[in-house]
Design a protein around this motif. Sequence first.
Motif, PDB file in Angstrom:
ATOM      1  N   LEU A 117       0.818  -1.208   0.000  1.00 51.83           N
ATOM      2  CA  LEU A 117       0.000   0.000   0.000  1.00 51.83           C
ATOM      3  C   LEU A 117       0.857   1.267   0.000  1.00 51.83           C
ATOM      4  N   GLY A 118       1.938   1.252   0.797  1.00 53.99           N
ATOM      5  CA  GLY A 118       2.798   2.433   0.875  1.00 53.99           C
ATOM      6  C   GLY A 118       3.506   2.726  -0.430  1.00 53.99           C
ATOM      7  N   SER A 119       4.074   1.702  -1.057  1.00 59.18           N
ATOM      8  CA  SER A 119       4.800   1.917  -2.313  1.00 59.18           C
ATOM      9  C   SER A 119       3.861   2.277  -3.458  1.00 59.18           C
ATOM     10  N   LEU A 120       2.661   1.663  -3.478  1.00 56.95           N
ATOM     11  CA  LEU A 120       1.692   2.037  -4.505  1.00 56.95           C
ATOM     12  C   LEU A 120       1.256   3.486  -4.346  1.00 56.95           C
ATOM     13  N   SER A 121       0.980   3.900  -3.114  1.00 59.00           N
ATOM     14  CA  SER A 121       0.594   5.290  -2.869  1.00 59.00           C
ATOM     15  C   SER A 121       1.715   6.239  -3.281  1.00 59.00           C
ATOM     16  N   TYR A 122       2.956   5.883  -2.934  1.00 62.51           N
ATOM     17  CA  TYR A 122       4.094   6.722  -3.315  1.00 62.51           C
ATOM     18  C   TYR A 122       4.171   6.874  -4.826  1.00 62.51           C
ATOM     19  N   ALA A 123       4.035   5.761  -5.565  1.00 62.69           N
ATOM     20  CA  ALA A 123       4.133   5.818  -7.020  1.00 62.69           C
ATOM     21  C   ALA A 123       3.024   6.674  -7.618  1.00 62.69           C
ATOM     22  N   LEU A 124       1.807   6.536  -7.094  1.00 71.53           N
ATOM     23  CA  LEU A 124       0.685   7.303  -7.631  1.00 71.53           C
ATOM     24  C   LEU A 124       0.775   8.784  -7.272  1.00 71.53           C
ATOM     25  N   GLU A 163       3.792  10.445  -6.729  1.00 71.96           N
ATOM     26  CA  GLU A 163       4.957  11.022  -7.400  1.00 71.96           C
ATOM     27  C   GLU A 163       4.884  10.927  -8.925  1.00 71.96           C
ATOM     28  N   GLY A 164       4.151   9.934  -9.447  1.00 72.36           N
ATOM     29  CA  GLY A 164       4.116   9.699 -10.888  1.00 72.36           C
ATOM     30  C   GLY A 164       3.744  10.897 -11.730  1.00 72.36           C
ATOM     31  N   GLY A 195      12.540   6.262  -9.472  1.00 72.31           N
ATOM     32  CA  GLY A 195      11.905   6.074  -8.174  1.00 72.31           C
ATOM     33  C   GLY A 195      10.479   5.577  -8.293  1.00 72.31           C
ATOM     34  N   VAL A 196       9.757   6.090  -9.301  1.00 74.24           N
ATOM     35  CA  VAL A 196       8.370   5.668  -9.500  1.00 74.24           C
ATOM     36  C   VAL A 196       8.318   4.217  -9.968  1.00 74.24           C
ATOM     37  N   LEU A 197       9.180   3.858 -10.929  1.00 74.41           N
ATOM     38  CA  LEU A 197       9.224   2.478 -11.408  1.00 74.41           C
ATOM     39  C   LEU A 197       9.611   1.515 -10.283  1.00 74.41           C
ATOM     40  N   ALA A 198      10.582   1.929  -9.471  1.00 72.32           N
ATOM     41  CA  ALA A 198      10.996   1.082  -8.346  1.00 72.32           C
ATOM     42  C   ALA A 198       9.842   0.870  -7.373  1.00 72.32           C
ATOM     43  N   ALA A 199       9.057   1.926  -7.144  1.00 72.36           N
ATOM     44  CA  ALA A 199       7.920   1.809  -6.232  1.00 72.36           C
ATOM     45  C   ALA A 199       6.880   0.833  -6.779  1.00 72.36           C
ATOM     46  N   PHE A 200       6.647   0.865  -8.084  1.00 69.42           N
ATOM     47  CA  PHE A 200       5.701  -0.081  -8.683  1.00 69.42           C
ATOM     48  C   PHE A 200       6.210  -1.519  -8.568  1.00 69.42           C
ATOM     49  N   VAL A 201       7.516  -1.703  -8.759  1.00 70.91           N
ATOM     50  CA  VAL A 201       8.095  -3.044  -8.626  1.00 70.91           C
ATOM     51  C   VAL A 201       7.908  -3.554  -7.195  1.00 70.91           C
ATOM     52  N   VAL A 202       8.190  -2.705  -6.218  1.00 70.30           N
ATOM     53  CA  VAL A 202       8.004  -3.085  -4.819  1.00 70.30           C
ATOM     54  C   VAL A 202       6.530  -3.424  -4.559  1.00 70.30           C
ATOM     55  N   THR A 203       5.634  -2.640  -5.150  1.00 75.83           N
ATOM     56  CA  THR A 203       4.204  -2.902  -4.988  1.00 75.83           C
ATOM     57  C   THR A 203       3.834  -4.295  -5.470  1.00 75.83           C
ATOM     58  N   VAL A 204       4.293  -4.644  -6.680  1.00 74.45           N
ATOM     59  CA  VAL A 204       3.951  -5.946  -7.263  1.00 74.45           C
ATOM     60  C   VAL A 204       4.532  -7.083  -6.419  1.00 74.45           C
ATOM     61  N   LEU A 205       5.800  -6.953  -6.036  1.00 76.16           N
ATOM     62  CA  LEU A 205       6.445  -8.015  -5.261  1.00 76.16           C
ATOM     63  C   LEU A 205       5.793  -8.168  -3.881  1.00 76.16           C
ATOM     64  N   ALA A 206       5.530  -7.043  -3.232  1.00 78.75           N
ATOM     65  CA  ALA A 206       4.926  -7.107  -1.902  1.00 78.75           C
ATOM     66  C   ALA A 206       3.500  -7.642  -1.971  1.00 78.75           C
ATOM     67  N   ALA A 207       2.737  -7.213  -2.984  1.00 79.79           N
ATOM     68  CA  ALA A 207       1.368  -7.698  -3.127  1.00 79.79           C
ATOM     69  C   ALA A 207       1.354  -9.207  -3.400  1.00 79.79           C
ATOM     70  N   ALA A 208       2.271  -9.670  -4.262  1.00 77.15           N
ATOM     71  CA  ALA A 208       2.353 -11.107  -4.546  1.00 77.15           C
ATOM     72  C   ALA A 208       2.725 -11.882  -3.284  1.00 77.15           C
ATOM     73  N   GLY A 209       3.690 -11.361  -2.537  1.00 79.58           N
ATOM     74  CA  GLY A 209       4.068 -12.005  -1.287  1.00 79.58           C
ATOM     75  C   GLY A 209       2.926 -12.019  -0.294  1.00 79.58           C
ATOM     76  N   PHE A 210       2.150 -10.942  -0.268  1.00 79.88           N
ATOM     77  CA  PHE A 210       1.002 -10.856   0.641  1.00 79.88           C
ATOM     78  C   PHE A 210      -0.028 -11.923   0.298  1.00 79.88           C
ATOM     79  N   VAL A 211      -0.331 -12.087  -0.994  1.00 80.81           N
ATOM     80  CA  VAL A 211      -1.324 -13.075  -1.416  1.00 80.81           C
ATOM     81  C   VAL A 211      -0.860 -14.492  -1.056  1.00 80.81           C
ATOM     82  N   VAL A 212       0.412 -14.794  -1.359  1.00 81.19           N
ATOM     83  CA  VAL A 212       0.951 -16.123  -1.042  1.00 81.19           C
ATOM     84  C   VAL A 212       0.901 -16.374   0.455  1.00 81.19           C
ATOM     85  N   ARG A 213       1.304 -15.369   1.219  1.00 74.65           N
ATOM     86  CA  ARG A 213       1.329 -15.509   2.676  1.00 74.65           C
ATOM     87  C   ARG A 213      -0.091 -15.705   3.236  1.00 74.65           C
TER      88      ARG A 213
END
Length: 466
Positions: A223-230, A232-233, A242-260
């Motif tokens: 949520l934090g990285s997605l908000s940051y990207a939206l 700052e974008g 920085g925006v692209l990195a935030a989106f990457v973190v969003t995808v990885l964290a969201a995927a990890g959240f779903v798996v967890r």
Amino acid sequence: MITENAAPRATASTPTRPAPAGGAAQLVVLALGFVMASLDTGIMNVAAHDLQARLGLTMSGLTWVVDGYVLAFAALLLLAGSLAKRFGARRIYLVGLAVFTAASLLGAAAPGGGALVAARFAQGAGAALFMPSSLSLLMNAFPEPARRAKVLGIWTAIVSTSVALAPTVGGLLVGTLGWRSIFLVNLPIGIAGLLLTRRVIAAVPGTGAPLSGTGHVLGLLALGSLSYALIEGPAAGWAAPGVLAAFVVTVLAAAGFVVRERTARTPVLPVTLFADSRFSAANAVGFLFNFAFYGALFVLGLFLQTGRGADAVTAGLQMLPAVLVIPIGNVLYTRIAPRTGNRAALAVPLALSAAGYLLLFLILSPTLPYGVIAVVLAVTNIGSGISSPAMTGVLMEAAGREHADIGSATLNANRQVGSLVGIAGMGAILTGAGDAYQGTGYAFALTAVALVAAAVVGWLGVRGRR
């Protein structure tokens, strides 16, 4: 194990009672936190120019004074919902009010931009704590569905009125007392909320359920990285590192959240919630509703100035018909929902609102009088005023008293992200359009599409429910 008082352990659905209090008192007290946060957000938008001049802020610094609150609020919502479930909704509500009030005092005393940004982050954290808890406490205070529908409409009307009046209040405060007054105005509201909550709101003991540390860290990162990207974008560019990195973190964290969540013994979001189509529908509608409403409001403010040549004050006054009618819709909900159920109260007004924006898309032109725009938006947003409490009512029915805290936090998170995506998306449309009228027309068309989608999801997802 921490509970809200020293009484013997009770279940989450068995609140302990303070001194008897009337329903009206409980309703007003539980609205105070939302009113304070709504006023603060609306006033901040008006005060931004004065803040920049007085504190010598750069545009980047000003952006973070405004958006630091949004980032902290969105990122911490899921954690706040789980804390309320574990330790008790009233306890976390009081902590949130205390944090927000103290942060407001720090903001008023801030000597410079850095301290002000820190205070805004703290305000966002406080709001994240008390907003989900307030809906949970409202549900416990008014357990009867028919009465709760009426109370929810009135509660939403109180909050909506504060949203509508915030720009005017902000202009008066900044113009007469200076920018520090926009933070000081929160102090009496916060203190009253703290004192009255302990007096009239029943304490709901926590369940003592363990917190999912890994799940919450992943949720916060997503949520934090997605908000940051939206945030700052639009300014930095969507291809900025920085925006692209935030989106990457969003995808990885969201995927990890779903798996967890799928494998965890103590998931952040109970599986039983998503087994109920009403819960999923309410969250999807929340995202689409905020995408449409706040995206369109953002476009309207720019259009009145760049397209129709109004100054900032005139544009603010011309926007009033679009927002002052929302409390009317909230009150209408109290009469409609007990008769039709939340399914119709949610889907039908959304469809009518979509029709209004589609009409504006078709007729918008330089020769169209302002009065026509104002009337169409007023009628359209009465529909928004009806559907907003209906959406919350659907979610509260689905979550029940057991999961009211995390359910409310999930809806708030979805709505917050919807607002950010809507503003970013509408901004991209305006940037790529040939002129203000063309861009605004396309943005209103997109608003209509989002509202139609919300109406369909609401109708199908709440199928067979009243």
